[in-house]
Scaffold this active site. Structure first.
Site, PDB file in Angstrom:
ATOM      1  N   CYS A 161      25.914 -30.999   8.283  1.00 52.04           N
ATOM      2  CA  CYS A 161      26.800 -31.084   7.123  1.00 52.04           C
ATOM      3  C   CYS A 161      28.150 -30.565   7.587  1.00 52.04           C
ATOM      4  O   CYS A 161      28.691 -31.027   8.588  1.00 52.04           O
ATOM      5  CB  CYS A 161      26.235 -30.327   5.927  1.00 52.04           C
ATOM      6  SG  CYS A 161      25.730 -28.633   6.249  1.00 52.04           S
ATOM      7  N   LYS A 162      28.690 -29.559   6.920  1.00 49.66           N
ATOM      8  CA  LYS A 162      29.976 -29.024   7.340  1.00 49.66           C
ATOM      9  C   LYS A 162      29.776 -27.766   8.173  1.00 49.66           C
ATOM     10  O   LYS A 162      30.187 -27.686   9.307  1.00 49.66           O
ATOM     11  CB  LYS A 162      30.834 -28.717   6.112  1.00 49.66           C
ATOM     12  CG  LYS A 162      32.241 -28.280   6.466  1.00 49.66           C
ATOM     13  CD  LYS A 162      33.097 -28.198   5.212  1.00 49.66           C
ATOM     14  CE  LYS A 162      34.546 -27.914   5.558  1.00 49.66           C
ATOM     15  NZ  LYS A 162      35.401 -27.912   4.376  1.00 49.66           N
TER      16      LYS A 162
END
Length: 801
Positions: A161-162
């Site tokens: 994801c981030k």
């Protein structure tokens, strides 16, 4: 996995096989650019408690969750690479260890990058950090992962994801745990989340946000019941608060406000409930006299009792402004005056409001799967108090241990995520110590290491046995291990994973804090006196009684995002949500259709703005010779078997019918859903009424002529009725739009804790295609990426289940 007794001499710390390390082909550190090496210290600080991969010259926020699944940080190709994984290093890692046999899953779907760097083996799914995924994308994600792993025994998947700024990164954890449930890696969903937490983090803090955990349990529930997801339409009756948060004193009254968001669209706003300091103090005095439960109290598990709360404040939805929901719903509680501040929120899905529709009553998994005495969900062993062997009991003691209150308080002492400068200061010492991590691990392997700064957490002397994941060998059989790791003489990750699990258990890092805190709330005693019976609107207190056709969902403070970490909130604080299934009354059906139509229109507008931003980014990549992330095929009805379900032809519902294997046993809830609590005026749709004997009711020729004349008259009446109906629909549309909430009120209410920078802003605010950095208390206006079932801006792949 082997028993843990063999590791007790060294305290169960992670050891590194130096012989295998020396024989393994090395990637010279000089092959990495100097800037990458210089930034490693900052990256270590930013990754905080997530495990990093430090070997063969790599220093990456990356962990093998299983032998074939990798969780990693975002591969940044912009200025983010200063403090995140760089795209260059990530590509080098995957090419070095798994060349030609990896696929990347990007859960930061709003942000696309050049997938040619990963040989176009990238699939994007759209999620917002610190929030659960849309329930509709969990099965497609699992199908895509499963299909790729089954295509070749050498294949692995990398999910990101981030990552970077939050203590806990939920998106990757939620989806990997969903897949572990999908393949029955462990049988129970809580086992899979406990396993992930230990393997991914140093402090056993993996998937901790209540709503994210709830959605893993939702998905597991559907798998257990053999159901495919499809949303249920229902009516919101009211939201009520028991033991509402006490507000700090101000010269003016403070208030509490509720907001209901369906997908990204606000559908209900309750006026503030304002109480003075004296009124709050009086409220506390009442609760000091007794407990909330009496003999007539409603029980979610059994459905018995009609008293939802003896004393509650809240908001009943006005009968002239009815609200209807479908799919993913977020409930928010805010304090107002003089400043607006979110106290907490929680996500739920309407499919689980009616137990008939979802295949059985849903019980929150942390409560349904408590730790057995003397063990955890993934270990069996001796009782820590009396050293006596315990059986596999599935429940905790009826009363909490004497220290549970202290444990409850300590478990809530979690501070806000600090800004980067504060993080750097806080973790400076840790960073310097991690520079010599390998040396410390060598000492630990020989028994010289200390207990990581926890003198009160010495290795326990009680033997225990780890529960081997039942699905591990099927997920990665011995033949796959040899193909993936044998040629390079690289040991499989499962060997280090076992040591991580032993280390976590021997250092008391695995605890059932949810049930400890739940049981610390006093349950036995004299019930408090009932308030006047009624249904308040922005008022109270009242005694809330359940009606026969209503469904009830209760969220304790432990199940509310953000609120669960607030020490100042009373542990008895709870939110009671009352809904009802739709009847077959024509006016109700028309009103629900119109209300949801307006909600979908607003959702579509938000999705379109976001899609334009993403497409602009993709065009820039293509103009530069790159290629944006694959978004999968459209999730419309493209099944290879017929369901015989009229919802397949519905323009809105058809996207939920994914392709399935011919031998798939999963099914969709009946389109003729009949809630047992609702009184219907007609038989179920699709079922013929009882027919009379045809020999008795055959009309004569003269009767037929009369019937033809009557039919002509009926036809003319129907035409006029249709005209009146169209005019009525126009009025209905106007009525619904007149009270359907607008977003301007909330657009300006950005949270003080939202972190936003030039490269990290929500899509739609004029920035360049970056998503919001959400830190538990995000601005409500920044949720275009958590779409309702009405629209899927980044389509998910219709793959076999």
């Amino acid at each position: 996995m082997e028993g843990a007794s063999s590791s007790m001499a060294t305290g169960g710390d992670i050891q590194v096989d130096q012989t295998k390390r020396e024989n393994r082909p090395s990637l010279p550190t000089t092959s990495l650019p100097a800037s990458t090496r210089l930034c490693n210290s900052l990256r270590t600080i930013v990754s905080q408690n997530r495990r990093r991969y430090n070997d063969d010259g790599f220093n990456l926020d990356l962990t093998y969750i299983t032998d074939r699944i990798i969780a990693m940080g975002y591969p940044a190709d912009t200025k983010e690479k200063i403090y995140r994984n760089s795209m260059e290093s990530t590509v080098k890692f995957l090419e070095y260890y798994h060349k030609g046999h990896y696929k990347v899953f990007n859960l930061r779907g709003q942000y696309v990058y050049d997938t040619k760097k990963f040989h176009d083996r990238v699939l994007s799914f759209e999620m917002v950090d610190h929030h659960p995924p849309r329930l509709e994308i969990m099965a497609p994600f699992c199908r895509e992962v499963h299909e790729y792993l089954n295509a070749d025994p050498r294949n692995i998947v990398a999910v990101h994801c981030k990552a970077g700024k939050g203590i806990v990164k939920g998106r990757t954890g939620v989806m990997i745990c969903a897949y572990l449930c999908y393949i029955s890696f462990y049988k129970l969903p809580r086992q899979n989340m406990d396993y992930y937490s230990i393997v991914r983090t140093h402090n056993n803090k993996g998937v901790t946000i209540p709503s994210q955990r709830r959605y893993v349990y939702y998905f597991s529930h559907l798998r257990e019941k053999g159901l495919n997801y499809i949303p249920l339409r229902c009516e919101l009756v009211g939201i009520f608060l028991e033991r509402p948060p006490k507000q700090s004193s101000f010269p003016v009254k403070k208030g509490l406000e509720v907001r209901v968001v369906n997908g990204d669209v606000t559908v209900f706003e309750g006026k503030p409930i304002c109480l003075s300091k004296e009124e709050w103090e009086e409220e506390e005095k009442v609760w000091e006299k007794g407990v909330s439960k009496g003999e007539d109290s409603y029980d979610e598990n059994s459905g018995r009792g009609m008293c939802l709360s003896r004393r509650a404040y809240g908001w009943e939805v006005p009968t002239d402004k009815r609200v209807f929901l479908e799919g993913d719903v977020r409930l928010e509680i805010h304090s107002v005056k003089p400043l607006k501040n979110k106290i907490g929120h929680c996500w739920f899905n309407t499919m689980f409001t009616c137990k008939t529709f979802c295949g059985g009553a849903y019980l929150h998994g942390d409560e349904a799967f408590p730790y057995p005495p003397g063990g955890t969900t993934i270990s069996e062993g001796m009782n820590m108090n009396d050293n006596s062997k315990k059986g596999g009991s599935s429940s905790l003691p009826a009363s909490p241990p004497s220290t549970s209150k202290t444990s409850s308080t300590d478990s809530r002492k979690v501070s806000r995520t600090p800004r980067l400068s504060s993080v750097m200061k806080k973790f400076a010492d840790r960073n310097s110590s991690e520079a010599s991590m390998s040396e410390k691990e060598d000492k630990k392997s020989t028994g010289e290491g200390t207990n990581e700064g926890h003198p009160d957490r010495n290795s326990i002397a009680n033997p225990f046995t780890l529960v081997k994941p039942p699905g591990m060998d099927e997920h990665c059989p011995e033949s796959s291990l040899k193909l993936i790791y044998g040629t390079s003489e690289r040991k499989p990750p499962r060997e280090d994973i076992e040591k991580m699990m032993i280390h976590a258990h021997t250092h008391n890092m695995v605890c059932d804090s949810y049930n400890e805190r739940r049981l610390s709330v006093q349950q036995e005693g004299t019930p408090i006196e009932k308030s006047p019976s009624g249904r308040p609107f922005a008022a109270g207190p009242n005694c809330i009684m359940k009606k026969e056709d209503e469904h009830v969902t209760v969220f304790s403070v432990l199940e509310m995002d953000k609120a669960c970490k607030n020490n100042e909130l009373d542990p008895g604080f709870k939110m009671i949500v009352v809904t009802r299934c739709l009847s077959d009354k024509e006016s109700d059906v028309r009103l629900a259709d119109k209300f949801l139509e307006v909600t979908r229109e607003k959702q579509a507008e938000r999705d379109e703005k976001k899609r334009e931003k993403v497409e602009a980014r993709q065009r820039r990549l293509q103009s530069g010779g790159g290629r944006g992330s694959d978004e999968g095929a459209d999730t419309v009805c493209a099944s290879n078997k017929e369901f015989g379900d009229p919802r397949q032809d519905d323009p809105f519902l058809k996207k939920y019918f994914y392709r399935q294997r011919a031998d798939s046993l999963s099914r969709y809830p009946s389109h003729n859903h009949r809630c047992p609590l609702v009184k219907y005026s007609s038989p179920p749709r699709g079922m013929d009424p009882i027919l009379k004997d045809s020999s008795i009711d055959q009309p004569s020729t003269s009767e037929k002529g009369l019937d033809d004349e009557n039919n002509g008259e009926e036809g003319r009446k129907m035409e006029k009725g249709n005209e009146d109906s169209m005019e009525g629909n126009d009025h209905l549309d106007h009525d619904v739009r007149s009270y359907h909430p607008e977003e301007q009120k909330w657009t300006s209410c950005a949270s003080s804790t939202t972190v936003s920078s030039e490269s990290d802003r929500p899509i739609g605010d004029g920035s360049e295609l970056e998503e919001e950095e959400v830190v538990m208390d995000e601005s409500p206006s920044h949720h275009a990426s958590h779409s309702s079932p009405s629209s899927s801006p980044i389509p998910t792949p219709p793959l076999p289940s």
